[in-house]
Design a protein around this motif. Structure first.
Motif, short mmCIF file in Angstrom:
data_model
loop_
_atom_site.label_atom_id
_atom_site.label_comp_id
_atom_site.label_asym_id
_atom_site.label_seq_id
_atom_site.Cartn_x
_atom_site.Cartn_y
_atom_site.Cartn_z
N LYS A 1 -19.60 26.54 47.91
CA LYS A 1 -20.24 25.36 47.75
C LYS A 1 -19.70 24.30 49.10
O LYS A 1 -20.61 23.44 49.24
CB LYS A 1 -19.81 24.76 46.43
N LEU B 1 -26.54 24.34 48.11
CA LEU B 1 -26.46 25.91 47.15
C LEU B 1 -26.93 25.64 45.57
O LEU B 1 -27.95 26.11 45.29
CB LEU B 1 -25.17 26.49 47.30
N GLU B 2 -26.45 24.71 45.17
CA GLU B 2 -26.88 24.31 43.69
C GLU B 2 -28.17 23.92 43.64
O GLU B 2 -28.79 24.25 42.81
CB GLU B 2 -25.85 23.27 43.19
N LYS B 3 -28.75 22.80 44.59
CA LYS B 3 -30.20 22.56 44.46
C LYS B 3 -31.21 23.78 44.75
O LYS B 3 -32.01 23.98 44.05
CB LYS B 3 -30.54 21.51 45.68
N GLU B 4 -30.65 24.72 45.64
CA GLU B 4 -31.40 25.75 45.86
C GLU B 4 -31.46 26.77 44.84
O GLU B 4 -32.59 27.32 44.09
CB GLU B 4 -31.00 26.54 46.94
N GLN B 5 -30.40 26.78 44.05
CA GLN B 5 -30.44 27.68 42.69
C GLN B 5 -31.22 27.19 41.76
O GLN B 5 -32.14 27.70 41.16
CB GLN B 5 -28.83 28.00 42.21
N ARG B 6 -31.25 25.84 41.56
CA ARG B 6 -32.30 25.13 40.49
C ARG B 6 -33.61 25.30 40.81
O ARG B 6 -34.39 25.68 40.15
CB ARG B 6 -31.67 23.68 40.33
N GLY C 1 -34.79 27.60 42.65
CA GLY C 1 -35.23 29.34 42.48
C GLY C 1 -35.38 29.57 40.99
O GLY C 1 -36.24 30.37 40.60
N ARG C 2 -34.60 28.96 40.00
CA ARG C 2 -34.65 29.12 38.49
C ARG C 2 -36.14 28.72 38.21
O ARG C 2 -36.79 29.30 37.25
CB ARG C 2 -33.59 28.40 37.93
#
Length: 67
Positions: free
Chosen positions: A21, A27-32, A34-35
């Protein structure tokens, strides 16, 4: 110092995630994102109701023959 206080311990996995991180702050925004792309969908309730209405009940033992 309290007798219940433990030494500060972080596992290798936690250290890896924290460093990941730190190296990639988006990274967290990209994960959200993608979800949202794959899982967070708008549900059409009319289609769900039609599917539920057209469902046929299964027999208790589907392999039994009608003799």
């Amino acid at each position: 110092m309290s007798i219940f206080q433990r030494d500060s311990y972080t596992s290798e996995v936690t250290q890896f995630i924290e460093s990941l991180k730190a190296n990639k702050p988006t990274l967290e925004k990209e994960q959200r994102d993608g979800r949202a792309l794959l899982w967070d969908k708008q549900v059409n309730t009319e289609i769900q109701q039609d599917n539920a209405a057209g469902r046929v009940a299964q027999k208790p033992y589907p392999y039994q023959t009608n003799a």
